[in-house]
Design a protein around this motif. Structure first.
Motif, PDB file in Angstrom:
ATOM      1  N   TYR A  69       0.817  -1.211   0.000  1.00 10.47           N
ATOM      2  CA  TYR A  69       0.000   0.000   0.000  1.00 10.47           C
ATOM      3  C   TYR A  69       0.856   1.269   0.000  1.00 10.47           C
ATOM      4  CZ  TYR A  69      -4.690  -1.954   0.477  1.00 10.47           C
ATOM      5  OH  TYR A  69      -5.894  -2.587   0.240  1.00 10.47           O
ATOM      6  N   GLN A  70       2.131   1.136   0.377  1.00 10.21           N
ATOM      7  CA  GLN A  70       3.031   2.276   0.385  1.00 10.21           C
ATOM      8  C   GLN A  70       3.846   2.393  -0.907  1.00 10.21           C
ATOM      9  OE1 GLN A  70       5.417   1.761   3.906  1.00 10.21           O
ATOM     10  NE2 GLN A  70       3.647   1.734   5.286  1.00 10.21           N
ATOM     11  N   SER A  71       3.554   1.543  -1.880  1.00  7.14           N
ATOM     12  CA  SER A  71       4.317   1.537  -3.122  1.00  7.14           C
ATOM     13  C   SER A  71       3.893   2.690  -4.041  1.00  7.14           C
ATOM     14  CB  SER A  71       4.139   0.203  -3.848  1.00  7.14           C
ATOM     15  OG  SER A  71       2.785   0.033  -4.232  1.00  7.14           O
ATOM     16  N   ARG A  72       4.719   2.945  -5.038  1.00  6.48           N
ATOM     17  CA  ARG A  72       4.447   4.029  -5.977  1.00  6.48           C
ATOM     18  C   ARG A  72       3.220   3.725  -6.838  1.00  6.48           C
ATOM     19  NH1 ARG A  72       9.402   6.200  -9.430  1.00  6.48           N
ATOM     20  NH2 ARG A  72      10.004   6.687  -7.261  1.00  6.48           N
ATOM     21  N   GLU A  73       3.019   2.440  -7.185  1.00  9.83           N
ATOM     22  CA  GLU A  73       1.871   2.077  -8.005  1.00  9.83           C
ATOM     23  C   GLU A  73       0.558   2.433  -7.314  1.00  9.83           C
ATOM     24  OE1 GLU A  73       4.379   0.204  -7.334  1.00  9.83           O
ATOM     25  OE2 GLU A  73       5.305  -0.433  -9.228  1.00  9.83           O
ATOM     26  N   VAL A  74       0.485   2.174  -6.014  1.00 12.88           N
ATOM     27  CA  VAL A  74      -0.730   2.481  -5.269  1.00 12.88           C
ATOM     28  C   VAL A  74      -0.921   3.990  -5.163  1.00 12.88           C
ATOM     29  CG1 VAL A  74      -1.863   2.295  -3.015  1.00 12.88           C
ATOM     30  CG2 VAL A  74      -0.687   0.311  -3.992  1.00 12.88           C
ATOM     31  N   GLU A  75       0.175   4.724  -4.931  1.00 13.60           N
ATOM     32  CA  GLU A  75       0.075   6.177  -4.869  1.00 13.60           C
ATOM     33  C   GLU A  75      -0.434   6.762  -6.186  1.00 13.60           C
ATOM     34  OE1 GLU A  75       3.847   7.674  -3.708  1.00 13.60           O
ATOM     35  OE2 GLU A  75       3.718   6.904  -1.639  1.00 13.60           O
ATOM     36  N   MET A  76       0.061   6.242  -7.296  1.00 12.27           N
ATOM     37  CA  MET A  76      -0.391   6.731  -8.595  1.00 12.27           C
ATOM     38  C   MET A  76      -1.855   6.385  -8.828  1.00 12.27           C
ATOM     39  SD  MET A  76       1.974   8.399 -10.069  1.00 12.27           S
ATOM     40  CE  MET A  76       1.252   8.459 -11.710  1.00 12.27           C
ATOM     41  N   ALA A  77      -2.284   5.184  -8.403  1.00 14.35           N
ATOM     42  CA  ALA A  77      -3.681   4.799  -8.569  1.00 14.35           C
ATOM     43  C   ALA A  77      -4.595   5.702  -7.746  1.00 14.35           C
ATOM     44  CB  ALA A  77      -3.860   3.337  -8.163  1.00 14.35           C
ATOM     45  N   ARG A  78      -4.188   6.020  -6.529  1.00 12.92           N
ATOM     46  CA  ARG A  78      -4.989   6.924  -5.705  1.00 12.92           C
ATOM     47  C   ARG A  78      -5.020   8.330  -6.284  1.00 12.92           C
ATOM     48  NH1 ARG A  78      -2.602   4.708   0.063  1.00 12.92           N
ATOM     49  NH2 ARG A  78      -4.125   3.009   0.368  1.00 12.92           N
ATOM     50  N   PHE A  79      -3.898   8.749  -6.845  1.00 11.79           N
ATOM     51  CA  PHE A  79      -3.831  10.078  -7.452  1.00 11.79           C
ATOM     52  C   PHE A  79      -4.796  10.182  -8.633  1.00 11.79           C
ATOM     53  CE2 PHE A  79      -1.957  13.026 -10.565  1.00 11.79           C
ATOM     54  CZ  PHE A  79      -1.915  14.188  -9.790  1.00 11.79           C
ATOM     55  N   LYS A  80      -5.006   9.055  -9.324  1.00 11.16           N
ATOM     56  CA  LYS A  80      -5.923   9.052 -10.461  1.00 11.16           C
ATOM     57  C   LYS A  80      -7.372   8.860 -10.032  1.00 11.16           C
ATOM     58  CE  LYS A  80      -2.482   7.141 -13.651  1.00 11.16           C
ATOM     59  NZ  LYS A  80      -2.107   5.990 -14.522  1.00 11.16           N
ATOM     60  N   GLY A  81      -7.613   8.716  -8.731  1.00 11.56           N
ATOM     61  CA  GLY A  81      -8.971   8.591  -8.231  1.00 11.56           C
ATOM     62  C   GLY A  81      -9.531   7.189  -8.249  1.00 11.56           C
ATOM     63  N   VAL A  82      -8.664   6.185  -8.338  1.00  9.83           N
ATOM     64  CA  VAL A  82      -9.120   4.796  -8.345  1.00  9.83           C
ATOM     65  C   VAL A  82      -9.596   4.413  -6.949  1.00  9.83           C
ATOM     66  CG1 VAL A  82      -8.439   2.408  -8.774  1.00  9.83           C
ATOM     67  CG2 VAL A  82      -7.531   4.234 -10.209  1.00  9.83           C
ATOM     68  N   SER A  83     -10.657   3.631  -6.886  1.00 17.25           N
ATOM     69  CA  SER A  83     -11.220   3.231  -5.594  1.00 17.25           C
ATOM     70  C   SER A  83     -10.281   2.287  -4.858  1.00 17.25           C
ATOM     71  CB  SER A  83     -12.581   2.557  -5.791  1.00 17.25           C
ATOM     72  OG  SER A  83     -12.430   1.317  -6.477  1.00 17.25           O
ATOM     73  N   GLU A  84     -10.397   2.273  -3.523  1.00 20.43           N
ATOM     74  CA  GLU A  84      -9.558   1.404  -2.694  1.00 20.43           C
ATOM     75  C   GLU A  84      -9.824  -0.069  -2.991  1.00 20.43           C
ATOM     76  OE1 GLU A  84      -7.131   2.110  -0.570  1.00 20.43           O
ATOM     77  OE2 GLU A  84      -7.267   4.249  -1.042  1.00 20.43           O
ATOM     78  N   TRP A  85     -11.072  -0.402  -3.267  1.00 22.46           N
ATOM     79  CA  TRP A  85     -11.398  -1.799  -3.576  1.00 22.46           C
ATOM     80  C   TRP A  85     -10.723  -2.247  -4.873  1.00 22.46           C
ATOM     81  CZ3 TRP A  85     -13.054  -5.930  -1.240  1.00 22.46           C
ATOM     82  CH2 TRP A  85     -13.525  -7.009  -1.982  1.00 22.46           C
TER      83      TRP A  85
END
Length: 327
Positions: free
Chosen positions: A204-220
């Motif tokens: 969850y601390q990886s760059r891929e997850v940060e980029m996904a959250r930045f794009k507004g992707v849901s947590e699920w």
């Protein structure tokens, strides 16, 4: 690259099985006791020394150790494990007869462990530093320290003897599997819950997850499509490495619950000094363990080829982190 990996693993498998079979053969020969005398004593049969010597010659027990080993290894290469000293039955046929309960018990345990571990591990990571996370961590800390044989005896006393909800021993209905599978699963579940939790938290601390959250992707969506697949890599690795301990636990559990599997068959053969059966069972279990490790490497390489060389190091890192957290 994958074919090269499989080729190396197959070579290692053959070497490991050869070493295992050799060690087993030596241990059987240096163990005090004679299988023929043991069998006659158990059956309360009295024979003369000449008859005893004749029976030992018939089984090749009077030959030098090196000749016995060469003869035994030559038969093993041809998948001929010999015949039981007790019953005279073919060892491989006897192993195949006793194997189904052991296989079923192991597969059910793995299924239960994966289902519960994934559920609780994801829940703990999803509710990080909350009440549910703390509760799961405390529960796993307690469960991982309870030996499976002690838990088996406790479950047997409570649910079979005192409450009489479940049968005490046997293998004639699905109810007979509940307590053995539970006893085998608890400590394994605790370990894998901790592994999945710490793996998810690190991903969850990886760059891929940060980029996904930045794009507004849901947590699920992040959980299912971004972090779940990499989480399976250390889980599969540790599952393959823990097959040895699972088989060892199955041997003990089968004897506690009276399950007529390879574990009970092995203990009876040890008491009777039935060398061919002991060597055959140990070698077959060794094949299962080595094959599980090879299959684990292959599955990991398929899931993520880039991490094929580093998945073991990653798993060890997660274990170190778990110990630092005192989970």
């Amino acid at each position: 690259m994958i074919n090269k990996l499989l080729r190396h693993r197959l070579i290692h498998m053959v070497l490991i099985l050869w070493v295992l079979s050799t060690i087993t053969f030596i241990l059987m020969k240096i163990t005090p006791g004679d299988p023929i005398s043991q069998q006659l004593y158990a059956n309360d049969v009295h024979v003369s020394q000449a008859q005893l010597d004749h029976m030992q010659r018939a089984h090749g027990l009077n030959q030098p150790l090196l000749l016995q080993y060469r003869s035994w290894l030559g038969h093993i290469v041809r998948f001929d494990f010999g015949r039981s000293y007790q019953t005279g039955a073919d060892v491989m046929s006897a192993i195949l007869q006793y194997a189904p309960p052991t296989i079923l018990l192991a597969l059910l345990t793995i299924f239960v462990v994966l289902c519960i571990s994934l559920s609780l591990g994801i829940a703990a990571a999803w509710h990080h530093q909350r009440t549910l996370d703390y509760t799961i961590r405390i529960g796993t800390s307690i469960a991982v320290s309870v030996p499976s044989f002690f838990l088996a005896i406790l479950l047997l006393y409570v649910f079979a003897v005192r409450l009489q909800w479940l049968p005490i021993a046997g293998f004639s209905s699905p109810l007979h599997l509940i307590l053995p599978v539970t006893a085998l699963s608890v400590s394994m579940c605790a370990y894998y819950v901790r592994l999945i939790r710490i793996t998810l938290l690190s991903l969850y601390q990886s760059r891929e997850v940060e980029m996904a959250r930045f794009k507004g992707v849901s947590e699920w969506f992040i959980l299912v499509h971004v972090v779940l697949k990499p989480t399976l890599i250390p889980v599969i690795t540790m599952l393959a490495l823990s097959m040895g301990s699972l088989i060892g636990g199955t041997v003990v559990i089968e004897n506690i619950f009276g399950i007529p599997g390879l574990g009970q068959f092995l203990m009876e053969s040890i008491r009777a000094h039935d060398y061919p059966v002991i060597q055959g069972i140990v070698l077959c279990l060794g094949v299962v363990v080595v094959f599980s490790n090879t299959a684990g490497d292959y599955v990991v390489s398929k899931l993520d080829p880039k991490r094929r060389q580093s998945h073991v190091k990653t798993s060890k890192h997660h274990i170190d982190v778990m110990h630092k957290e005192g989970m």
